[in-house]
Design an enzyme around this catalytic site. Structure first.
Site, PDB file in Angstrom:
ATOM      1  N   ARG A  70       0.053 -47.665   1.574  1.00 54.06           N
ATOM      2  CA  ARG A  70       0.906 -46.419   1.491  1.00 54.06           C
ATOM      3  C   ARG A  70       1.281 -45.954  -0.042  1.00 54.06           C
ATOM      4  NH1 ARG A  70       3.882 -47.733   7.128  1.00 54.06           N
ATOM      5  NH2 ARG A  70       2.119 -47.055   8.421  1.00 54.06           N
ATOM      6  N   SER A 110       4.426 -57.705  14.712  1.00 54.47           N
ATOM      7  CA  SER A 110       5.334 -57.020  15.617  1.00 54.47           C
ATOM      8  C   SER A 110       6.456 -56.912  14.998  1.00 54.47           C
ATOM      9  CB  SER A 110       5.583 -58.003  16.988  1.00 54.47           C
ATOM     10  OG  SER A 110       4.589 -58.336  17.623  1.00 54.47           O
ATOM     11  N   HIS A 130      10.055 -55.489   5.489  1.00 55.34           N
ATOM     12  CA  HIS A 130       9.234 -54.531   5.641  1.00 55.34           C
ATOM     13  C   HIS A 130      10.054 -53.453   6.568  1.00 55.34           C
ATOM     14  CE1 HIS A 130       5.861 -52.237   7.383  1.00 55.34           C
ATOM     15  NE2 HIS A 130       6.141 -52.579   8.577  1.00 55.34           N
ATOM     16  N   VAL A 178      -2.437 -50.815  17.680  1.00 53.98           N
ATOM     17  CA  VAL A 178      -2.836 -51.724  16.328  1.00 53.98           C
ATOM     18  C   VAL A 178      -3.784 -52.944  16.465  1.00 53.98           C
ATOM     19  CG1 VAL A 178      -1.667 -53.483  14.461  1.00 53.98           C
ATOM     20  CG2 VAL A 178      -0.627 -51.409  15.446  1.00 53.98           C
TER      21      VAL A 178
HETATM   22  N1  LIG Z   1       3.987 -55.278  10.693  1.00 64.26           N
HETATM   23  C1  LIG Z   1       3.494 -53.987  10.546  1.00 64.26           C
HETATM   24  O1  LIG Z   1       3.111 -53.391   9.480  1.00 64.26           O
HETATM   25  C2  LIG Z   1       3.424 -53.106  11.614  1.00 64.26           C
HETATM   26  C3  LIG Z   1       2.593 -52.126  11.778  1.00 64.26           C
HETATM   27  C4  LIG Z   1       2.328 -51.099  13.015  1.00 64.26           C
HETATM   28  C5  LIG Z   1       2.939 -51.610  14.141  1.00 64.26           C
HETATM   29  N2  LIG Z   1       3.800 -52.785  14.007  1.00 64.26           N
HETATM   30  C6  LIG Z   1       4.361 -53.268  15.241  1.00 64.26           C
HETATM   31  O2  LIG Z   1       3.287 -53.808  15.975  1.00 64.26           O
HETATM   32  C7  LIG Z   1       3.706 -53.947  17.420  1.00 64.26           C
HETATM   33  C8  LIG Z   1       2.608 -53.303  18.286  1.00 64.26           C
HETATM   34  O3  LIG Z   1       2.571 -51.877  18.155  1.00 64.26           O
HETATM   35  P1  LIG Z   1       1.430 -50.744  18.684  1.00 64.26           P
HETATM   36  O4  LIG Z   1       1.411 -49.458  18.161  1.00 64.26           O
HETATM   37  O5  LIG Z   1       0.004 -51.588  18.939  1.00 64.26           O
HETATM   38  O6  LIG Z   1       2.053 -50.876  20.254  1.00 64.26           O
HETATM   39  P2  LIG Z   1       1.105 -50.570  21.823  1.00 64.26           P
HETATM   40  O7  LIG Z   1       2.451 -50.473  22.453  1.00 64.26           O
HETATM   41  O8  LIG Z   1       0.346 -49.739  21.314  1.00 64.26           O
HETATM   42  O9  LIG Z   1       0.771 -52.221  21.886  1.00 64.26           O
HETATM   43  C9  LIG Z   1       1.468 -53.326  22.238  1.00 64.26           C
HETATM   44  C10 LIG Z   1       0.628 -54.126  23.312  1.00 64.26           C
HETATM   45  O10 LIG Z   1       1.286 -55.364  23.334  1.00 64.26           O
HETATM   46  C11 LIG Z   1       1.091 -55.665  24.883  1.00 64.26           C
HETATM   47  N3  LIG Z   1       2.270 -56.468  25.303  1.00 64.26           N
HETATM   48  C12 LIG Z   1       3.258 -56.778  25.481  1.00 64.26           C
HETATM   49  N4  LIG Z   1       4.109 -57.746  25.910  1.00 64.26           N
HETATM   50  C13 LIG Z   1       3.046 -58.748  25.711  1.00 64.26           C
HETATM   51  C14 LIG Z   1       2.836 -60.057  26.136  1.00 64.26           C
HETATM   52  N5  LIG Z   1       3.931 -60.952  26.386  1.00 64.26           N
HETATM   53  N6  LIG Z   1       1.615 -60.764  25.816  1.00 64.26           N
HETATM   54  C15 LIG Z   1       0.609 -59.899  25.451  1.00 64.26           C
HETATM   55  N7  LIG Z   1       0.696 -58.650  25.367  1.00 64.26           N
HETATM   56  C16 LIG Z   1       1.830 -58.127  25.352  1.00 64.26           C
HETATM   57  C17 LIG Z   1       1.441 -54.487  25.184  1.00 64.26           C
HETATM   58  O11 LIG Z   1       0.877 -54.400  26.859  1.00 64.26           O
HETATM   59  C18 LIG Z   1       0.610 -53.467  24.651  1.00 64.26           C
HETATM   60  O12 LIG Z   1      -0.729 -53.183  24.900  1.00 64.26           O
HETATM   61  C19 LIG Z   1       5.123 -53.019  17.332  1.00 64.26           C
HETATM   62  O13 LIG Z   1       5.961 -53.801  17.516  1.00 64.26           O
HETATM   63  C20 LIG Z   1       5.061 -52.422  15.982  1.00 64.26           C
HETATM   64  O14 LIG Z   1       6.262 -52.033  15.585  1.00 64.26           O
HETATM   65  C21 LIG Z   1       3.982 -53.399  12.924  1.00 64.26           C
HETATM   66  O1  LIG Z   2       6.729 -47.782  11.361  1.00 61.96           O
HETATM   67  C1  LIG Z   2       6.810 -48.754  12.158  1.00 61.96           C
HETATM   68  O2  LIG Z   2       7.558 -48.773  12.918  1.00 61.96           O
HETATM   69  C2  LIG Z   2       5.405 -49.618  12.238  1.00 61.96           C
HETATM   70  C3  LIG Z   2       4.992 -50.198  11.321  1.00 61.96           C
HETATM   71  O3  LIG Z   2       5.890 -51.078  10.667  1.00 61.96           O
HETATM   72  C4  LIG Z   2       4.698 -49.208   9.994  1.00 61.96           C
HETATM   73  O4  LIG Z   2       5.234 -49.479   9.071  1.00 61.96           O
HETATM   74  O5  LIG Z   2       3.607 -48.462  10.309  1.00 61.96           O
END
Ligand SMILES: NC(=O)c1ccc[n+]([C@@H]2O[C@H](COP(=O)([O-])OP(=O)(O)OC[C@H]3O[C@@H](n4cnc5c(N)ncnc54)[C@H](O)[C@@H]3O)[C@@H](O)[C@H]2O)c1
Ligand SMILES: O=C(O)C[C@H](O)C(=O)O
Length: 311
Positions: A151, A119, A175, A11
């Site tokens: 979406r 997150s 969410h 993300v």
């Molecule tokens: N709010 C939303 O709509 C939404 C949408 C998509 C994903 N998310 C959330 O976003 C988060 C990230 O998703 P992603 O797919 O990018 O995951 P990902 O695993 O691809 O990336 C997460 C990154 O965070 C890094 N990280 C972990 N701990 C850390 C720290 N203490 N300091 C700095 N970096 C750190 C990891 O090394 C990794 O590169 C997840 O919790 C996911 O559920 C939320």
């Molecule tokens: O579905 C998830 O866990 C990631 C994010 O909140 C999303 O809606 O894509």
């Protein structure tokens, strides 16, 4: 304007890519805990500049918060994503500690920044950031509604066979797979209620698909989605940095709005240079009000788990 994104994973990197490509910020810092990872992602995105025509300065750093100093907006995407079969709520145990420490580090170096929390479980992580940083509520914004609404518009567009950009629709509430509230009654195609074109059954399916939109992608991809989430964060940051005053459903701290107190939950907000400029009071009907109250109860019970998780 300077934006820091913590978490250079799926993300965070997508968000940096979209922001650079669209010239939303003049400077982007990507920070990750994994050695060399953010540096690599920043370098890769930088090498798109000549072929896509952007001039944004990108820097990647391994846990060096001094490079994030003076950011106007900071985005927190650090933490683990869910795997197929999991809920977002199950991530709280690992992500709460990460989000709290990252937020505190960011604030030390960018005391005036607006915080965007991504997150998961996002509403609870936003509440945690709000409570632990002690900033005014307009500066803590959870990103979820922008994605859920996109979406919703996508599924409406597929059902109507019309372009998504001709459709106006919003998702409020938490969410979460069961806490989202797609506002079907208020959705329109070029100003015309979608109920004039779609049956009740079709609309119910669109709403159900929207609510499990993230879970559907997680099942297909093996990890959660990133293109639409990254673009949704960029859309939100654009409205802040360029003072666009767009109405975007965001998770913010409510004090009486929509009948709720002491939680962060998705409500329609005007987003501009001060972050949350205003919470818009949409007149919900009784059924929608009941759904919102139920959603708020679920979000509140997840917040209650924070004390146990953080010890
Ligand atoms: N709010 C939303 O709509 C939404 C949408 C998509 C994903 N998310 C959330 O976003 C988060 C990230 O998703 P992603 O797919 O990018 O995951 P990902 O695993 O691809 O990336 C997460 C990154 O965070 C890094 N990280 C972990 N701990 C850390 C720290 N203490 N300091 C700095 N970096 C750190 C990891 O090394 C990794 O590169 C997840 O919790 C996911 O559920 C939320
Ligand atoms: O579905 C998830 O866990 C990631 C994010 O909140 C999303 O809606 O894509």
């Amino acid at each position: 304007m300077k934006v820091t994104i913590v978490g250079a994973g799926n993300v965070g990197a997508t968000c940096a890519d979209v922001m650079a490509y669209r010239g939303i910020a003049s400077e982007i810092v990507l920070l990750d805990i994994r050695e060399g990872f953010a540096e690599g992602k920043a370098l890769d995105i930088m090498q798109c500049a000549t072929n896509t025509g952007f001039n944004t300065k990108l820097t990647g750093v391994t846990n060096d918060y001094s490079k994030t100093a003076g950011s106007d907006v900071v985005v927190i995407t650090s933490g683990i994503p869910r795997k197929p079969g999991m809920t977002r709520e199950e991530l709280i145990g690992i992500n709460a500690g990460i989000v709290k420490s990252v937020a505190e580090n960011l604030l030390q170096h960018s005391p005036d920044a607006i915080f965007v929390i991504v997150s998961n479980p996002m509403d609870t992580m936003t509440y945690l950031a709000f409570k632990s940083l002690g900033l005014p509520k307009n500066r803590i914004i959870g990103m979820g509604g922008a994605l859920d609404s996109s979406r919703f518009r996508t599924y409406l567009s597929l059902a109507l066979n019309k372009p998504a950009n001709d459709i106006s629709a919003m998702v409020i509430g938490g969410h979460g797979d069961t806490t989202m509230i797609p506002l079907t009654r208020l959705a329109s195609y070029n100003g015309i209620p979608v109920s004039q074109f779609l049956s009740e059954e079709q609309l119910a399916k669109v709403a159900a698909d929207t609510m499990v939109g993230g879970a559907t992608l997680t099942a297909l991809l093996g990890t959660s989605a990133w293109y639409a989430p990254g673009a949704s964060v960029a859309y939100l940051v654009d409205s802040i940095l360029n003072d666009q005053r767009k109405m975007i459903a965001c998770s913010v701290f409510v004090e009486g709005e929509y009948g709720q107190n002491d939680i962060c939950i998705g409500v329609p907000c005007i987003i501009g240079k001060n972050g949350v400029e205003e919470i818009v009071d949409v007149k919900l009907n009784d059924a929608e009000k009941a759904l919102f109250a139920k959603s708020a109860d679920a979000v509140r019970s997840m917040n209650d788990a924070l004390a146990t998780v953080l010890g």
